[in-house]
Design a protein around this motif. Structure first.
Motif, PDB file in Angstrom:
ATOM      1  N   ILE A  43       1.179  -0.992   0.261  1.00  0.00           N
ATOM      2  CA  ILE A  43       0.252  -0.196   0.178  1.00  0.00           C
ATOM      3  C   ILE A  43       0.942   1.211   0.037  1.00  0.00           C
ATOM      4  N   ALA A  44       0.675   1.779  -1.121  1.00  0.00           N
ATOM      5  CA  ALA A  44       1.657   2.991  -1.809  1.00  0.00           C
ATOM      6  C   ALA A  44       1.039   4.462  -1.290  1.00  0.00           C
ATOM      7  N   PRO A  45       1.856   5.939  -1.107  1.00  0.00           N
ATOM      8  CA  PRO A  45       1.784   7.119  -0.885  1.00  0.00           C
ATOM      9  C   PRO A  45       1.914   7.217  -2.818  1.00  0.00           C
ATOM     10  N   TRP A  46       0.856   8.494  -2.646  1.00  0.00           N
ATOM     11  CA  TRP A  46       1.092   8.851  -3.618  1.00  0.00           C
ATOM     12  C   TRP A  46       2.477  10.029  -4.064  1.00  0.00           C
ATOM     13  N   ASN A  47       3.074  10.227  -2.703  1.00  0.00           N
ATOM     14  CA  ASN A  47       4.050  11.736  -3.461  1.00  0.00           C
ATOM     15  C   ASN A  47       5.837  10.824  -3.124  1.00  0.00           C
TER      16      ASN A  47
ATOM     17  N   ILE B  57      -0.043  -4.886  -5.125  1.00  0.00           N
ATOM     18  CA  ILE B  57       0.014  -3.434  -5.345  1.00  0.00           C
ATOM     19  C   ILE B  57      -1.076  -2.879  -5.187  1.00  0.00           C
ATOM     20  N   LYS B  58      -0.936  -1.952  -4.552  1.00  0.00           N
ATOM     21  CA  LYS B  58      -2.712  -0.982  -4.109  1.00  0.00           C
ATOM     22  C   LYS B  58      -1.739   1.123  -4.482  1.00  0.00           C
ATOM     23  N   PRO B  59      -1.635   1.187  -5.672  1.00  0.00           N
ATOM     24  CA  PRO B  59      -1.139   2.289  -5.313  1.00  0.00           C
ATOM     25  C   PRO B  59      -2.195   3.450  -4.547  1.00  0.00           C
TER      26      PRO B  59
ATOM     27  N   THR C 194       3.794   2.706   3.517  1.00  0.00           N
ATOM     28  CA  THR C 194       4.313   3.707   3.576  1.00  0.00           C
ATOM     29  C   THR C 194       2.704   4.673   2.670  1.00  0.00           C
ATOM     30  N   GLY C 195       3.034   5.514   4.772  1.00  0.00           N
ATOM     31  CA  GLY C 195       1.637   6.618   4.419  1.00  0.00           C
ATOM     32  C   GLY C 195       1.456   7.502   5.711  1.00  0.00           C
ATOM     33  N   SER C 196       0.568   8.092   6.279  1.00  0.00           N
ATOM     34  CA  SER C 196       0.408   8.582   7.133  1.00  0.00           C
ATOM     35  C   SER C 196       0.767   7.421   8.154  1.00  0.00           C
ATOM     36  N   ARG C 197       0.635   8.646   9.259  1.00  0.00           N
ATOM     37  CA  ARG C 197       0.298   8.332  10.535  1.00  0.00           C
ATOM     38  C   ARG C 197      -0.633   7.176  11.063  1.00  0.00           C
TER      39      ARG C 197
ATOM     40  N   GLU D  86       6.508   2.842   7.042  1.00  0.00           N
ATOM     41  CA  GLU D  86       6.734   3.754   7.047  1.00  0.00           C
ATOM     42  C   GLU D  86       5.705   4.944   7.247  1.00  0.00           C
ATOM     43  N   MET D  87       5.863   6.359   8.330  1.00  0.00           N
ATOM     44  CA  MET D  87       4.532   6.906   8.397  1.00  0.00           C
ATOM     45  C   MET D  87       5.311   8.326   8.092  1.00  0.00           C
ATOM     46  N   GLY D  88       4.868   9.027   8.719  1.00  0.00           N
ATOM     47  CA  GLY D  88       4.956  10.565   8.618  1.00  0.00           C
ATOM     48  C   GLY D  88       6.277  11.015   9.328  1.00  0.00           C
ATOM     49  N   GLY D  89       6.552  12.856   8.935  1.00  0.00           N
ATOM     50  CA  GLY D  89       7.544  13.095   9.448  1.00  0.00           C
ATOM     51  C   GLY D  89       7.157  14.932   9.936  1.00  0.00           C
TER      52      GLY D  89
ATOM     53  N   LYS E 188       7.526  16.063   1.082  1.00  0.00           N
ATOM     54  CA  LYS E 188       7.911  14.996   1.163  1.00  0.00           C
ATOM     55  C   LYS E 188       7.759  14.395   2.828  1.00  0.00           C
ATOM     56  N   CYS E 189       8.226  13.112   3.190  1.00  0.00           N
ATOM     57  CA  CYS E 189       8.179  12.678   4.855  1.00  0.00           C
ATOM     58  C   CYS E 189       9.080  13.871   4.898  1.00  0.00           C
ATOM     59  N   SER E 190      10.474  13.453   4.129  1.00  0.00           N
ATOM     60  CA  SER E 190      11.776  13.894   4.467  1.00  0.00           C
ATOM     61  C   SER E 190      11.170  14.969   5.192  1.00  0.00           C
TER      62      SER E 190
ATOM     63  N   GLU F 198       2.406  18.652  14.503  1.00  0.00           N
ATOM     64  CA  GLU F 198       1.947  18.166  13.322  1.00  0.00           C
ATOM     65  C   GLU F 198       2.546  18.071  11.892  1.00  0.00           C
ATOM     66  N   GLU F 199       2.306  17.164  11.132  1.00  0.00           N
ATOM     67  CA  GLU F 199       2.168  16.919   9.843  1.00  0.00           C
ATOM     68  C   GLU F 199       1.992  17.583   9.378  1.00  0.00           C
ATOM     69  N   ILE F 200       2.597  18.501   8.455  1.00  0.00           N
ATOM     70  CA  ILE F 200       1.322  20.009   7.471  1.00  0.00           C
ATOM     71  C   ILE F 200       1.371  19.004   6.278  1.00  0.00           C
TER      72      ILE F 200
HETATM   73  P1  NAD Z   1      -2.355   8.256   3.085  1.00  0.00           P
HETATM   74  O1  NAD Z   1      -2.136   7.644   4.225  1.00  0.00           O
HETATM   75  O2  NAD Z   1      -3.348   8.613   3.212  1.00  0.00           O
HETATM   76  O3  NAD Z   1      -2.863   6.676   2.104  1.00  0.00           O
HETATM   77  C1  NAD Z   1      -1.131   5.940   1.571  1.00  0.00           C
HETATM   78  C2  NAD Z   1      -1.860   4.600   1.591  1.00  0.00           C
HETATM   79  O4  NAD Z   1      -2.981   4.161   2.332  1.00  0.00           O
HETATM   80  C3  NAD Z   1      -2.823   4.836   0.248  1.00  0.00           C
HETATM   81  O5  NAD Z   1      -2.602   4.169  -1.193  1.00  0.00           O
HETATM   82  C4  NAD Z   1      -4.389   4.714   0.805  1.00  0.00           C
HETATM   83  O6  NAD Z   1      -5.204   4.801  -0.355  1.00  0.00           O
HETATM   84  C5  NAD Z   1      -3.732   3.937   1.605  1.00  0.00           C
HETATM   85  N1  NAD Z   1      -4.946   4.421   2.185  1.00  0.00           N
HETATM   86  C6  NAD Z   1      -5.873   5.318   2.992  1.00  0.00           C
HETATM   87  N2  NAD Z   1      -6.455   5.118   4.113  1.00  0.00           N
HETATM   88  C7  NAD Z   1      -5.978   3.567   4.469  1.00  0.00           C
HETATM   89  C8  NAD Z   1      -6.785   2.793   5.395  1.00  0.00           C
HETATM   90  N3  NAD Z   1      -7.484   3.241   6.088  1.00  0.00           N
HETATM   91  N4  NAD Z   1      -6.228   0.895   5.456  1.00  0.00           N
HETATM   92  C9  NAD Z   1      -5.591   0.919   4.371  1.00  0.00           C
HETATM   93  N5  NAD Z   1      -5.082   1.790   2.725  1.00  0.00           N
HETATM   94  C10 NAD Z   1      -5.249   3.190   3.214  1.00  0.00           C
HETATM   95  O7  NAD Z   1      -0.531   8.897   2.960  1.00  0.00           O
HETATM   96  P2  NAD Z   1      -0.756   9.979   1.555  1.00  0.00           P
HETATM   97  O8  NAD Z   1      -1.648  10.994   1.334  1.00  0.00           O
HETATM   98  O9  NAD Z   1      -0.853   9.057   0.282  1.00  0.00           O
HETATM   99  O10 NAD Z   1       1.312  10.148   1.759  1.00  0.00           O
HETATM  100  C11 NAD Z   1       1.032  10.938   2.361  1.00  0.00           C
HETATM  101  C12 NAD Z   1       1.483  10.404   3.520  1.00  0.00           C
HETATM  102  O11 NAD Z   1       2.479   9.124   3.838  1.00  0.00           O
HETATM  103  C13 NAD Z   1       2.391  11.624   4.777  1.00  0.00           C
HETATM  104  O12 NAD Z   1       2.136  11.238   5.800  1.00  0.00           O
HETATM  105  C14 NAD Z   1       4.355  11.128   4.923  1.00  0.00           C
HETATM  106  O13 NAD Z   1       5.183  11.919   5.997  1.00  0.00           O
HETATM  107  C15 NAD Z   1       3.891   9.767   4.217  1.00  0.00           C
HETATM  108  N6  NAD Z   1       4.792   9.207   3.741  1.00  0.00           N
HETATM  109  C16 NAD Z   1       6.271   8.261   4.399  1.00  0.00           C
HETATM  110  C17 NAD Z   1       7.409   7.704   4.044  1.00  0.00           C
HETATM  111  C18 NAD Z   1       8.774   7.333   4.827  1.00  0.00           C
HETATM  112  O14 NAD Z   1       9.251   6.632   4.267  1.00  0.00           O
HETATM  113  N7  NAD Z   1       8.244   7.417   6.396  1.00  0.00           N
HETATM  114  C19 NAD Z   1       7.860   8.132   2.253  1.00  0.00           C
HETATM  115  C20 NAD Z   1       5.975   8.657   1.904  1.00  0.00           C
HETATM  116  C21 NAD Z   1       5.468   8.977   2.239  1.00  0.00           C
END
Ligand code: NAD
Length: 953
Positions: free
Chosen positions: A605-609, A631-633, A683-686, A712-715, A745-747, A843-845
């Motif tokens: 499960i991947a983020p868009w950034n 894979i679920k982008p 990888t995505g939000s906290r 892997e989450m936010g920063g 960017k998370c970084s 808070e992460e902005i």
């Molecule tokens: P997001 O958490 O909103 O979404 C990430 C993925 O999770 C997406 O594919 C989304 O569709 C899916 N998702 C959303 N809700 C879900 C749920 N309840 N269950 C399962 N899957 C779900 O994050 P985003 O907006 O795509 O990306 C930005 C975030 O990612 C920021 O917080 C950033 O810091 C973090 N990030 C972290 C890293 C790292 O390496 N630590 C790298 C890149 C981005």
């Protein structure tokens, strides 16, 4: 090219050397000269001295000066009388001594920009049969005010009284650096750079014409060379007033210089003007070499010094044969090189109006006097500037005087044999550029200073843009990918995966996984390698998708694609090392082994950034270890994911082994909850990450395994700026970290904690530098930053800006495109007077919003930085070894960056990932990552049979 008369060269060079060696250059005399001479053979002491010279302008007060000097000398560990005395002077009551000596050193080379100081030096030089050229020393600028100041210094030089020569008026003669005339000097934005440079070059050249001056455009780093030559040739045409004399410096250490010289010759013929060329050897070799190794770009310079010398001689011959169209200046301090020039000039009967030798003020005076004896036209190159802020210049000159290969050192200190010094240098290898020896650890980023690379990228963008449509596809179940810069533009659409299809997809993947895992590891690795090659071959296409879909500027998009390729190759290599049986401890009767096995079914499960890099990285890890990967982008990165899946088709990764599922949070939730799933790579939000951890660790009925979660989450990343920080570096690094990819960017850096002593000057320069950045269409290479990813992301960032306005003080806000259809832009914003408890500090902005805080001292600043839920990246700008060590020990972040930006981690070089609520602490692109996708089995076999031990007899 006329042949060199070796006999004549040898005769002149011997005479020069003999005469020059009667005296030592001033630089090696006195206390500072003693120190320099000792530094020649003591590299650590030399490094300590250079580090002290580098930091000195920033140090306030004798205590800070003493502390730095002491720290550097301690690190050098040199012993003996001189280092001992230097250490003695490293105390507050005596540190003025060291400062005084450095000012003395600087005075050798630099003249202060006051009418009095300048007149003094000009009058002194007027006693010599030599003319003068001035150079207002300056490096690349960060702000408009700095560029204005540089322009004004050059105008000031032009206005000075140049009547110094025996009461006779001299026409002004000076050198300028184009990068000091405009911030944001960038080969990617040739048009914008030209406009900005011309805004300040115009008044300079107008006055130069009035004063009948010669203006030489200095050459800088290789990456900027093409642009500088272009601008020079352009200026010859554009400012065609014949009263000013255009000239350019060309560097002999670049094999490419011959081509540049041909262009200059052609331009001279076309314009009917006599153009000036100053031939130098090149002053940036160490930096070029370091950058080439780090970036994996070819080394643009000759690796071998003799090759440079030989090229210099060859170029000298070409130049001096073309004094019909060129005015030639041969600049240098090498007796043999200069003798070659003198021999050619004599043979051709050249006069002082056709050529000259140029030497730096303060370098090698005995050689200067020897040249005067030879009656050659001579010009002294006099740098002017502030004694302290000209330190970068000073360090370059000291390097020239102390490096092992320095001709000055060999001539006067090492007392090298005449024969060695006068030997004809071996000719250069006739290649366009010399490859660096070590292979780059990661795929080199695109070099956009090369016109053909820019053109290829533009073509990829054009072809993507041709496919844009403003007509939404029909069908409610289709997702439409939009351009965040122009949301009405649709890049494509795709059918969303219905939740009721998930079971069947998972069943097929489970079945296919067995066959995939049964493939030999080498075969899986080769398949990923083929995928890497496939993406590499179309890298601009993949990057163009991100420009239009993710709103990434060119360089960011290019870096994301390169990172994806790196992941594929790196994890392949890691898997080869992990595969097979590994021994632990064997006994004569017992054999102990362990191995890694695939877990089974992974969900990615991947983020868009980082729409390609992160998706590819997690997927590659799952696949190469023998798992199936669903894979679920994230939907805003869908087009990149579709392109990735298409590339997988091309290299034969079965769809059942790696199906692409298209959907949002509901689909993600369904996948996470499925009892058949064994690994979740997220990888995505906290908030989502914590939900996933909770859900994954709650077994479903019938589930007979624990789900492994890679999370892997936010920063909320901080950069600490110490009182002694190099502000040029800190300001550039903070802005790149905070506003790169619009802060998405998370970084990204979102907090700066500055030690109070430096906070006011940091704030002032940060704001002025931020104001030079351009926000707009990421497809337009003149824009530094683009929009946010979506309307919702924009609204969220604007809400935080409103909160920041209530909590803290709005220091600066930039402007962005506005109006209907102008995209999801959020103005870059800097708040000051932010306190640790403020929401904008916690808070992460995920937008271009930066919070500035202050702390009384470094330790407190570090404590504030650590007081945070997140711990992903952290940065420190400091030049005090003790503080850097403290940061290494106590700054609790996954990725610590010292004296550089906090973004741009490279696979296998800077493994990436955080701790605390940023992640689980095992880093992507690092040696431990793949193990999370496997389980470990150890086997212990009793091999003793009835007392018989195999191999024991
Ligand atoms: P997001 O958490 O909103 O979404 C990430 C993925 O999770 C997406 O594919 C989304 O569709 C899916 N998702 C959303 N809700 C879900 C749920 N309840 N269950 C399962 N899957 C779900 O994050 P985003 O907006 O795509 O990306 C930005 C975030 O990612 C920021 O917080 C950033 O810091 C973090 N990030 C972290 C890293 C790292 O390496 N630590 C790298 C890149 C981005």
């Amino acid at each position: 090219m006329p042949a060199t008369d070796e006999g004549l060269v040898h005769h002149i060079a011997s005479a020069l050397l003999h005469s020059a060696r009667q005296h030592k250059p001033r630089i090696y005399n006195g206390v500072s000269g003693q120190v320099l001479r000792r530094c020649l053979d003591d590299a650590p002491l030399r490094a300590a001295l250079f580090r002290f010279i580098d930091v000195l302008p920033q140090l306030q007060g004798s205590a800070a000066q003493a502390a730095h000097l002491r720290a550097y000398l301690d690190e050098a560990g040199s012993t003996g009388l001189l280092p001992g005395l230097m250490k003695l002077s490293a105390r507050p009551s005596l540190s003025w001594l060291a400062t005084l000596q450095i000012r003395h050193l600087a005075q050798n080379f630099l003249v202060e920009e006051t009418p009095r100081a300048l007149a003094l030096v000009l009058n002194k030089l007027a006693a010599l049969p030599a003319t003068v050229t001035l150079d207002a020393v300056g490096e690349a600028v960060l702000t408009e005010a700095e560029a204005d100041a540089y322009r004004d210094r050059v105008l000031w030089q032009l206005q000075q009284d140049w009547c110094a020569k025996h009461g006779q008026r001299q026409a002004p003669h000076l050198s300028i650096k184009l990068t000091a005339l405009a911030p944001g000097f960038d080969p990617l934005d040739a048009g914008g750079t030209r406009r900005r440079v011309y805004a300040r070059l115009t008044p300079i050249l107008e006055l130069a014409a009035e004063r009948q001056a010669t203006v030489t455009i200095d050459m800088e780093h290789h990456e900027l060379k093409q642009q500088i030559v272009d601008l020079f040739l352009d200026a010859v045409v554009h400012f065609n007033d014949p009263r000013w004399q255009p000239a350019i410096a060309l560097q002999a250490y670049l094999p490419e210089t011959r081509d540049d010289l041909s262009r200059v010759l052609e331009a001279a013929q076309r314009s009917g003007r006599r153009l000036g060329v100053r031939l130098v050897k090149g002053a940036y070799w160490d930096q070029e070499h370091a950058w080439a190794l780090e970036r994996g770009w070819p080394m643009p310079c000759y690796l071998d010094k003799a090759a440079t010398d030989a090229n210099y001689e060859a170029l000298t011959a070409i130049l001096l044969a073309r004094t019909d169209t060129l005015h030639v200046a041969i600049a240098g301090h090498n007796p043999r090189s200069l003798a070659v020039a003198i021999a050619h000039a004599r043979q051709a009967g050249l006069t002082a109006t056709q050529w000259e030798i140029q030497m730096l003020h303060g370098m090698a005076e005995p050689l200067r006097d020897a040249l005067i004896e030879q009656d050659v036209p001579l010009r002294i190159y006099v740098p002017t500037g502030d004694l302290l802020s000209g330190m970068a210049y000073l360090i370059r000159r000291l390097l020239e005087n102390t490096a092992g290969t320095s001709i000055l050192r060999q001539t006067w200190l090492d007392e090298a044999q005449d024969a060695a010094l006068l030997q004809r240098p071996a000719p250069p290898v006739p290649s366009a550029s010399t490859p660096v020896s070590a292979p780059p650890p990661t795929l080199p980023l695109s070099d956009f200073s090369r016109p053909e690379v820019r053109a290829a990228f533009q073509r990829a963008l054009d072809s993507m843009q041709a496919q844009l449509s403003e007509r939404p596809a029909t069908g409610a179940e289709r997702y439409q990918s939009r351009n965040p810069h122009a949301p009405q533009q649709i890049l494509g659409s795709a059918r969303m995966t219905p939740l009721n299809e998930v079971d069947a997809i998972i069943a097929a993947a489970r079945a296919a996984q067995r066959g995939w895992a049964a493939r030999p590891v080498v075969e899986r690795v080769n398949t990923l390698s083929a995928l890497a090659d496939h993406i590499d071959a179309a890298r601009h296409h993949f990057a163009a998708i991100q420009v239009l879909e993710a709103g990434k500027p060119w360089r960011e998009a290019d870096a994301d694609v390169a990172e994806a390729i790196d992941f594929l190759r790196y994890y392949g290599a890691q898997m080869l090392a992990l595969s097979g049986d590994h021994a632990t401890v064997d006994f004569p009767g017992e054999r102990n082994r362990y191995c890694y096995r695939p877990r089974g079914l992974a969900v990615v499960i991947a983020p868009w950034n980082f729409p390609l890099a992160i998706l590819t990285g997690m997927t590659a890890a799952a696949l190469v270890t023998g798992n199936a990967a669903l894979i679920k982008p994230a939907l805003p990165g869908l087009q990149s994911a579709l392109a990735l899946r298409a590339a997988m088709d091309a290299v034969g990764i079965p769809r059942d082994v790696c199906p692409l599922l298209i959907g949002d949070a509901d689909l993600g939730r369904a996948l996470v909850a499925h009892s058949a799933v064994e690994i979740i790579a997220f990888t995505g939000s906290r908030a989502v990450g914590l939900d996933i951890l909770h859900e994954a660790h709650t077994p479903r009925s019938g589930q007979r395994h624990i789900k492994q979660v890679v999370c892997e989450m936010g920063g909320k990343n901080a950069i600490v700026v110490d009182a002694d920080a190099d502000l040029d570096e800190a300001v550039g690094g903070i802005l790149a970290s905070a506003f790169g990819y619009s802060g998405q960017k998370c970084s990204a850096c979102s907090r700066v904690i500055a030690v109070e002593a430096i906070a006011p000057s940091l704030q002032q320069r940060l704001v002025a530098a931020a104001a030079t950045l351009r926000w707009g269409d990421p497809a337009d290479p003149s824009c530094d930053h683009g929009p946010l990813i979506s309307a919702a992301a924009r609204q969220k960032a604007l809400d935080y800006i409103a909160i920041g306005g209530q909590e803290a003080h709005l220091l600066w806000q930039g402007s962005v495109p506005q109006g209907d259809g102008s995209g999801w832009y959020c103005p870059p914003t800097i708040f000051t007077e932010v306190r640790p408890e403020h929401r904008i500090a916690r808070e992460e902005i995920f937008g271009p919003v930066l919070a500035l805080m202050t702390a009384p001292d470094f330790a407190t600043a570090l404590a504030i930085a650590n007081n945070c839920d997140y711990a992903l990246t952290g940065g420190v700008y400091s030049r005090l070894p003790r503080h850097l060590a403290l940061a290494r020990d106590e700054f609790r972040v996954g990725n610590l960056y010292l004296n550089r930006r906090t973004t741009g981690a490279r696979v296998g070089v800077q493994p990436f990932g955080g701790i605390a609520l940023s992640g689980t602490g095992i880093q992507a692109g690092g040696p431990d990552y793949l193990k999370q996708f496997m389980w470990m089995q150890s086997s212990s076999e009793n091999i003793m049979r009835k007392g018989f031990v195999p191999g024991g007899e």
